[in-house]
Enzyme design. Structure first.
Site, PDB file in Angstrom:
ATOM      1  N   GLU A 164     -12.831  -0.836   2.021  1.00  0.00           N
ATOM      2  CA  GLU A 164     -11.571  -0.074   1.933  1.00  0.00           C
ATOM      3  C   GLU A 164     -11.153   0.444   3.301  1.00  0.00           C
ATOM      4  OE1 GLU A 164     -14.368   0.197   0.206  1.00  0.00           O
ATOM      5  OE2 GLU A 164     -14.141   1.534  -1.499  1.00  0.00           O
TER       6      GLU A 164
ATOM      7  N   ILE B 250     -18.694  -4.238   6.380  1.00  0.00           N
ATOM      8  CA  ILE B 250     -19.401  -4.760   7.561  1.00  0.00           C
ATOM      9  C   ILE B 250     -20.555  -3.817   7.859  1.00  0.00           C
ATOM     10  CG2 ILE B 250     -19.185  -5.416   9.994  1.00  0.00           C
ATOM     11  CD1 ILE B 250     -16.113  -5.695   9.446  1.00  0.00           C
TER      12      ILE B 250
HETATM   13  N1  THU Z   1     -19.331  -0.369   0.006  1.00  0.00           N
HETATM   14  C1  THU Z   1     -18.009  -0.669   0.182  1.00  0.00           C
HETATM   15  O1  THU Z   1     -17.640  -1.481   1.021  1.00  0.00           O
HETATM   16  N2  THU Z   1     -17.106  -0.034  -0.612  1.00  0.00           N
HETATM   17  C2  THU Z   1     -17.423   0.791  -1.659  1.00  0.00           C
HETATM   18  O2  THU Z   1     -16.527   1.280  -2.336  1.00  0.00           O
HETATM   19  C3  THU Z   1     -18.827   1.072  -1.944  1.00  0.00           C
HETATM   20  C4  THU Z   1     -19.803   0.619  -0.919  1.00  0.00           C
HETATM   21  C5  THU Z   1     -20.319  -1.091   0.808  1.00  0.00           C
HETATM   22  C6  THU Z   1     -20.993  -0.325   1.909  1.00  0.00           C
HETATM   23  C7  THU Z   1     -22.290  -1.103   2.061  1.00  0.00           C
HETATM   24  O3  THU Z   1     -22.073  -2.201   2.924  1.00  0.00           O
HETATM   25  C8  THU Z   1     -22.564  -1.643   0.679  1.00  0.00           C
HETATM   26  O4  THU Z   1     -21.331  -1.566  -0.026  1.00  0.00           O
HETATM   27  C9  THU Z   1     -23.642  -0.889  -0.074  1.00  0.00           C
HETATM   28  O5  THU Z   1     -23.395   0.457  -0.117  1.00  0.00           O
END
Ligand code: THU
Length: 131
Positions: A55, A43
């Site tokens: 996560e 989000i």
């Molecule tokens: N992001 C995640 O939700 N989990 C990860 O393991 C890597 C990055 C998201 C954060 C952001 O919304 C987007 O991916 C780009 O970094």
């Protein structure tokens, strides 16, 4: 729970991603020992630093529902990456805090390639309570 089902759960979570800035959608599914699943997705916020990863959403939902590391069978993370997605440093710290070292972490991509590791592999030489 089998990995194929957990991938499906994380893909469902990923469809709810709110990522208007990066356009990078991530899904997470935590398999519980009682057969239930907790889903999370990333989000984002216009104030970029407030963004929260898939996560952490799933893990914070777990804690807020009164569940702990002892209830968890595995955690799976999925993104549209060439190799299975690899979690950011902040999420590694949170997994290190809220999951057992031997808990299975399954990294996946949309081709359903997977890499299975353990929580203890995520953060070598991490700061511990005993420190
Ligand atoms: N992001 C995640 O939700 N989990 C990860 O393991 C890597 C990055 C998201 C954060 C952001 O919304 C987007 O991916 C780009 O970094």
């Amino acid at each position: 729970m089998d990995v194929a089902r957990l991938i499906d759960e994380a893909i469902i979570a990923r469809t709810n991603s709110y990522a208007p800035y990066s356009k990078f959608k991530v899904g997470c599914a935590i398999a519980l020992k009682n057969g239930k699943v907790i889903r999370g997705t990333n989000i984002e916020n216009k104030s970029y630093g407030l963004t929260i990863c898939a996560e952490r959403v799933a893990l914070f939902k777990m804690v807020s529902e009164g569940l702990t590391k002892y209830d968890v069978e595995a955690i799976l993370i999925i993104g549209d990456t060439k190799e299975p997605i690899t979690p950011c440093g902040a999420c590694r710290e949170v997994m290190n805090e809220l999951l057992l070292p031997e808990t299975k972490v399954i990294l996946a991509n949309m081709e359903r390639d997977t890499l299975e590791i353990k929580v203890s592999d995520l953060l070598p030489l991490s700061f511990k309570m005993e420190n």
